[in-house]
Design an enzyme around this catalytic site. Structure first.
Site, PDB file in Angstrom:
ATOM      1  N   ASP A  67       0.837  -1.200   0.000  1.00  0.00           N
ATOM      2  CA  ASP A  67       0.000   0.000   0.000  1.00  0.00           C
ATOM      3  C   ASP A  67       0.875   1.255   0.000  1.00  0.00           C
ATOM      4  O   ASP A  67       2.096   1.178   0.150  1.00  0.00           O
ATOM      5  CB  ASP A  67      -0.982  -0.014   1.187  1.00  0.00           C
ATOM      6  CG  ASP A  67      -0.333  -0.444   2.495  1.00  0.00           C
ATOM      7  OD1 ASP A  67       0.903  -0.413   2.591  1.00  0.00           O
ATOM      8  OD2 ASP A  67      -1.070  -0.802   3.428  1.00  0.00           O
ATOM      9  N   ASN A 134      -8.023  -1.834  13.732  1.00  0.00           N
ATOM     10  CA  ASN A 134      -9.432  -2.066  13.375  1.00  0.00           C
ATOM     11  C   ASN A 134      -9.596  -3.290  12.461  1.00  0.00           C
ATOM     12  O   ASN A 134     -10.654  -3.488  11.876  1.00  0.00           O
ATOM     13  CB  ASN A 134     -10.041  -0.823  12.711  1.00  0.00           C
ATOM     14  CG  ASN A 134      -9.346  -0.464  11.400  1.00  0.00           C
ATOM     15  OD1 ASN A 134      -8.445  -1.172  10.949  1.00  0.00           O
ATOM     16  ND2 ASN A 134      -9.773   0.627  10.791  1.00  0.00           N
ATOM     17  N   HIS A 136      -7.768  -3.939   9.722  1.00  0.00           N
ATOM     18  CA  HIS A 136      -7.461  -3.765   8.294  1.00  0.00           C
ATOM     19  C   HIS A 136      -6.206  -4.543   7.897  1.00  0.00           C
ATOM     20  O   HIS A 136      -5.301  -4.768   8.698  1.00  0.00           O
ATOM     21  CB  HIS A 136      -7.392  -2.292   7.885  1.00  0.00           C
ATOM     22  CG  HIS A 136      -6.201  -1.505   8.344  1.00  0.00           C
ATOM     23  ND1 HIS A 136      -6.319  -0.285   8.956  1.00  0.00           N
ATOM     24  CD2 HIS A 136      -4.878  -1.728   8.254  1.00  0.00           C
ATOM     25  CE1 HIS A 136      -5.112   0.207   9.219  1.00  0.00           C
ATOM     26  NE2 HIS A 136      -4.217  -0.666   8.803  1.00  0.00           N
ATOM     27  N   GLU A 141      -9.889  -1.451   4.602  1.00  0.00           N
ATOM     28  CA  GLU A 141     -10.509  -1.044   5.857  1.00  0.00           C
ATOM     29  C   GLU A 141     -11.792  -1.847   6.117  1.00  0.00           C
ATOM     30  O   GLU A 141     -12.293  -2.545   5.229  1.00  0.00           O
ATOM     31  CB  GLU A 141     -10.845   0.458   5.779  1.00  0.00           C
ATOM     32  CG  GLU A 141      -9.634   1.381   5.702  1.00  0.00           C
ATOM     33  CD  GLU A 141      -9.022   1.687   7.076  1.00  0.00           C
ATOM     34  OE1 GLU A 141      -8.999   0.803   7.953  1.00  0.00           O
ATOM     35  OE2 GLU A 141      -8.562   2.832   7.248  1.00  0.00           O
TER      36      GLU A 141
HETATM   37  C1  GLP Z   1      -0.652   0.624   8.272  1.00  0.00           C
HETATM   38  C2  GLP Z   1      -0.413  -0.247   7.042  1.00  0.00           C
HETATM   39  C3  GLP Z   1      -0.770  -1.676   7.316  1.00  0.00           C
HETATM   40  C4  GLP Z   1      -0.084  -2.125   8.596  1.00  0.00           C
HETATM   41  C5  GLP Z   1      -0.533  -1.279   9.752  1.00  0.00           C
HETATM   42  C6  GLP Z   1       0.031  -1.709  11.082  1.00  0.00           C
HETATM   43  O1  GLP Z   1      -1.988   0.883   8.422  1.00  0.00           O
HETATM   44  N1  GLP Z   1      -1.155   0.185   5.920  1.00  0.00           N
HETATM   45  O2  GLP Z   1      -0.379  -2.462   6.209  1.00  0.00           O
HETATM   46  O3  GLP Z   1      -0.393  -3.468   8.807  1.00  0.00           O
HETATM   47  O4  GLP Z   1      -0.145   0.046   9.460  1.00  0.00           O
HETATM   48  O5  GLP Z   1       1.168  -0.980  11.439  1.00  0.00           O
HETATM   49  P1  GLP Z   1       1.996  -1.238  12.750  1.00  0.00           P
HETATM   50  O6  GLP Z   1       2.758  -2.486  12.524  1.00  0.00           O
HETATM   51  O7  GLP Z   1       2.879  -0.047  12.872  1.00  0.00           O
HETATM   52  O8  GLP Z   1       1.047  -1.352  13.892  1.00  0.00           O
END
Ligand code: GLP
Length: 239
Positions: A67, A134, A136, A141
């Site tokens: 992403d 949440n 995702h 989402e």
């Molecule tokens: C962002 C990314 C996700 C990732 C999430 C969790 O939202 N788009 O792909 O899984 O962050 O991040 P973290 O590992 O910092 O909690």
């Protein structure tokens, strides 16, 4: 699903890196989707260690990022592309990769081109995923259908806030993003989900309930034939 509980982020990093190294030994040019965020940082550090000290050759892997934020170019230090280049591509000497371009004039076409490039290589051998609080996956989402294609999405307030509080350098967090869709992720030969932190406990519980519920996109992974979840104990639900 194969759920592996580990003590902490260090053990998670080691266990996850071992899975990547093992796949690359079976298939050196494996097509892999790579996550960003804090959770996979330890895994990337372990992979660099394997490359520097254990003679592991990652240079033939074919990575794609999951992403990107709309409006952030690949040179912007806040972009996921910059993160993947710094953490993975340059240190591991990987030449062939594709990173979403958040500055593309037609972001929808850019998402479709990203997915098409994966499909042209026969699809993903491994999707490595982090988890949003949440539920995702990538930027799919809550409310996303299992057959969703790669596309531009509006981020939820929770995701924007989560991102804003951890973003470096600080600045207003974008509200829209490009993402691989759930369909191409669910079609991956293998899925490796990395979960760490108390804020992920509710989302992980939704997966463990075993009921597909689009309110928790992660729950749609449950019936994947080759799903491995590596979760640190701080993500275990307390109630
Ligand atoms: C962002 C990314 C996700 C990732 C999430 C969790 O939202 N788009 O792909 O899984 O962050 O991040 P973290 O590992 O910092 O909690």
């Amino acid at each position: 699903m194969n759920l592996i509980w580990v003590e902490d982020r260090d053990e998670l990093a080691e266990c996850a890196a071992d899975q990547v190294v093992s796949l690359s030994r079976q298939k050196p040019d494996a097509v892999i989707a790579l996550p960003t965020g804090r959770t996979p940082l330890g895994m990337y550090a372990r992979l660099r260690h394997h490359a520097q000290h254990d003679g592991w050759d990652a240079s033939h892997l074919r990575p794609f990022n999951l992403d990107e934020f709309v409006g952030l170019g690949t040179d912007d230090p806040r972009s996921y592309a910059a993160y993947i280049q710094t953490e993975v591509l340059r240190p591991l000497g990987i030449a062939q990769s594709r990173l979403l371009n958040g500055l593309h004039p037609d972001p929808t076409a850019e998402c479709q081109a990203h997915e098409m490039a994966i499909r042209a290589l026969g699809g993903l051998d491994l999707a490595i995923l982090g988890l949003g609080a949440n539920g995702h996956l990538a930027f799919n989402e809550p409310g996303t259908a299992a057959d969703a294609g790669s596309r531009v999405v509006s981020l939820t307030a929770q995701t924007i806030n989560d991102h804003q509080s951890h973003q470096t350098p600080a600045g207003p967090a974008p509200h829209t993003a490009l993402t691989l869709g759930l369909k191409v992720l669910l079609e991956s030969q293998r899925v490796l989900l990395l979960v760490s932190g108390q804020s992920k406990a509710a989302a992980l519980s939704a997966l463990c309930r075993g009921i597909a519920d689009t309110a928790w996109p992660v729950s749609l992974l449950h019936d994947h034939p080759h799903l491995t979840v590596i979760a640190s104990l701080d993500a275990r639900a307390t109630t």
